[in-house]
Design an enzyme around this catalytic site. Structure first.
Site, mmCIF file in Angstrom:
data_model
loop_
_atom_site.group_PDB
_atom_site.id
_atom_site.type_symbol
_atom_site.label_atom_id
_atom_site.label_comp_id
_atom_site.label_asym_id
_atom_site.label_seq_id
_atom_site.Cartn_x
_atom_site.Cartn_y
_atom_site.Cartn_z
ATOM 1 N N TYR A 173 45.818 32.810 13.970
ATOM 2 C CA TYR A 173 46.534 33.803 13.182
ATOM 3 C C TYR A 173 46.422 33.471 11.704
ATOM 4 O O TYR A 173 46.940 32.467 11.227
ATOM 5 C CB TYR A 173 48.012 33.868 13.581
ATOM 6 C CG TYR A 173 48.269 34.153 15.043
ATOM 7 C CD1 TYR A 173 47.333 34.811 15.839
ATOM 8 C CD2 TYR A 173 49.472 33.757 15.646
ATOM 9 C CE1 TYR A 173 47.582 35.064 17.182
ATOM 10 C CE2 TYR A 173 49.730 34.013 16.991
ATOM 11 C CZ TYR A 173 48.776 34.663 17.749
ATOM 12 O OH TYR A 173 49.029 34.905 19.076
ATOM 13 N N HIS A 233 44.518 29.374 24.357
ATOM 14 C CA HIS A 233 44.690 30.779 23.985
ATOM 15 C C HIS A 233 43.843 31.716 24.850
ATOM 16 O O HIS A 233 44.296 32.786 25.263
ATOM 17 C CB HIS A 233 44.328 30.955 22.508
ATOM 18 C CG HIS A 233 45.000 32.097 21.850
ATOM 19 N ND1 HIS A 233 45.105 32.216 20.492
ATOM 20 C CD2 HIS A 233 45.619 33.193 22.342
ATOM 21 C CE1 HIS A 233 45.758 33.329 20.178
ATOM 22 N NE2 HIS A 233 46.067 33.939 21.293
ATOM 23 N N PRO A 275 55.820 42.700 24.450
ATOM 24 C CA PRO A 275 56.689 43.407 25.406
ATOM 25 C C PRO A 275 57.073 44.803 24.940
ATOM 26 O O PRO A 275 57.596 45.594 25.729
ATOM 27 C CB PRO A 275 57.915 42.494 25.495
ATOM 28 C CG PRO A 275 57.970 41.817 24.161
ATOM 29 C CD PRO A 275 56.533 41.585 23.798
ATOM 30 N N GLY A 328 54.710 46.781 23.688
ATOM 31 C CA GLY A 328 53.450 47.529 23.622
ATOM 32 C C GLY A 328 52.900 47.603 22.222
ATOM 33 O O GLY A 328 52.457 48.657 21.769
ATOM 34 N N GLY A 385 54.469 47.582 19.565
ATOM 35 C CA GLY A 385 55.327 48.464 18.778
ATOM 36 C C GLY A 385 55.361 49.890 19.263
ATOM 37 O O GLY A 385 56.269 50.653 18.891
ATOM 38 N N PHE A 386 54.410 50.284 20.115
ATOM 39 C CA PHE A 386 54.324 51.679 20.546
ATOM 40 C C PHE A 386 55.566 52.089 21.330
ATOM 41 O O PHE A 386 56.084 53.201 21.174
ATOM 42 C CB PHE A 386 53.075 51.878 21.405
ATOM 43 C CG PHE A 386 52.605 53.305 21.493
ATOM 44 C CD1 PHE A 386 51.486 53.721 20.807
ATOM 45 C CD2 PHE A 386 53.283 54.236 22.270
ATOM 46 C CE1 PHE A 386 51.043 55.043 20.892
ATOM 47 C CE2 PHE A 386 52.864 55.559 22.362
ATOM 48 C CZ PHE A 386 51.732 55.959 21.659
#
Length: 326
Positions: free
Chosen positions: A56, A124, A204, A206, A208-209
């Site tokens: 990241y 990862h 969890p 999605g 932000g969707f």
């Protein structure tokens, strides 16, 4: 703050964690000061499970987390990851799980965060060119050296998990799990429960969707990687939006938000599951933590199953699915 146990080796975390990825990359422009404030507010609320990775940034997210928790390290269950290789310019150089790389990556992460140990160290992505036994063997060396407390895997398949666990106990599997990403239920969830391994659910909401924040793809910044996610594109976006609107109806009936319902659903799937929603803002963090107060009834869960049955989401969860569930 509610607590949950992951695995059978003694790992205990807050029932909800905090994914820190978007504070440095991938989700558009982030405010570092707000990100640090979000991490510190999380600790104030009892959210002690912080998730980062060397990829990241690359590398900058571990440093940011280190600055945010400076002087408070003993309050934190710190999780980071290795295996997705990038250089300082951000170029992706493949996946590595060989012993030499594992040991070097851990030392580099420790230095960036500014700590002497990592609580949960994940591979990862699985390196299909290196036997998982070699990778986990190297991770076990880190445990013996006191640099790592518990081991984890991310996006590993059931057979890989079994082979890894035979080398050294795995405490947690991290994978995407939400109302619209339920492929883990096919074989992986059964396998980890047989082995006594906990599930850490990333995305969890999605990405932000499921919060209902997005109404068109133009709600995303130009540099936001979700623009390239199949579920955020074209007809898939519209179909998925209709599903979220149904979740919002369930949420309205319970006087809470769609995000809180989505998180409550994940939490209700088992005491061995800890979701780690990511956010860059204090306000969103506080909304997510309030999801712990939302208790879904059996009727609520049936309604959500009717609204959002397994496999209902349109589109794959990544443009390239070749590196997941390996």
């Amino acid at each position: 703050m509610q607590k949950r146990r992951l695995g059978t080796q003694g790992l205990e975390t807050s029932a909800l964690g905090l994914g820190c990825m978007g504070m440095s990359e991938f989700y558009g422009t982030a405010d570092e000061a707000e990100a640090v404030a979000t991490i510190q507010r999380a600790l104030e609320l009892g959210v002690n499970f912080l998730d980062t990775a060397d990829i990241y940034g690359p590398f900058t997210n571990e440093r940011l987390v280190g600055r945010a928790i400076k002087g408070r390290r003993d309050e934190v269950v710190l999780a980071t990851k290795f295996g997705n290789v990038r250089n300082e310019q951000g170029e992706r150089l493949g996946i590595r799980g060989d012993r030499e790389y594992v040991l070097a990556a851990c030392d580099a992460s420790l230095e960036r965060v500014g700590t002497d140990h990592i609580d949960v160290y994940y591979q990862h992505r699985v390196d299909t060119d290196t036997p998982i036994e070699e990778t986990v063997g190297a991770m076990a060396e880190l445990v013996e050296q006191g640099k790592v407390r518990y081991l984890g895997l991310s996006e590993a398949g059931a057979e890989t998990i079994r082979r890894a666990h035979a080398v050294h106990p795995i405490s947690a599997l991290q994978t995407e799990y939400s109302l619209w990403s339920r492929d883990v239920e096919d074989a992986i969830l059964t396998a980890i429960r047989e082995l006594g391994i906990g599930l850490v659910a990333y995305s969890p909401l999605g990405r932000g969707f499921l919060s209902g924040r997005f109404h068109t793809v133009d709600d995303l910044e130009e540099g936001d990687f979700r623009r390239h996610n199949p579920r955020f594109q074209g007809e898939n976006f519209q179909k998925n939006l209709e599903l979220v609107e149904r979740v919002e109806e369930v949420a309205a009936a319970r006087n809470c938000t769609a995000a809180q319902v989505a998180l409550a659903w994940v939490l209700a799937q088992g005491e061995d599951i800890v979701p780690i929603p990511g956010t860059t803002r204090v306000k969103n963090l506080e909304e997510n933590v309030a999801a712990l107060e939302v208790v879904l009834t059996a009727d609520d869960l049936r309604d959500l199953e009717a609204v959002f049955p397994k496999g209902a989401a349109a589109g794959d969860r990544y443009p390239d699915m070749s590196s997941v569930n390996r």
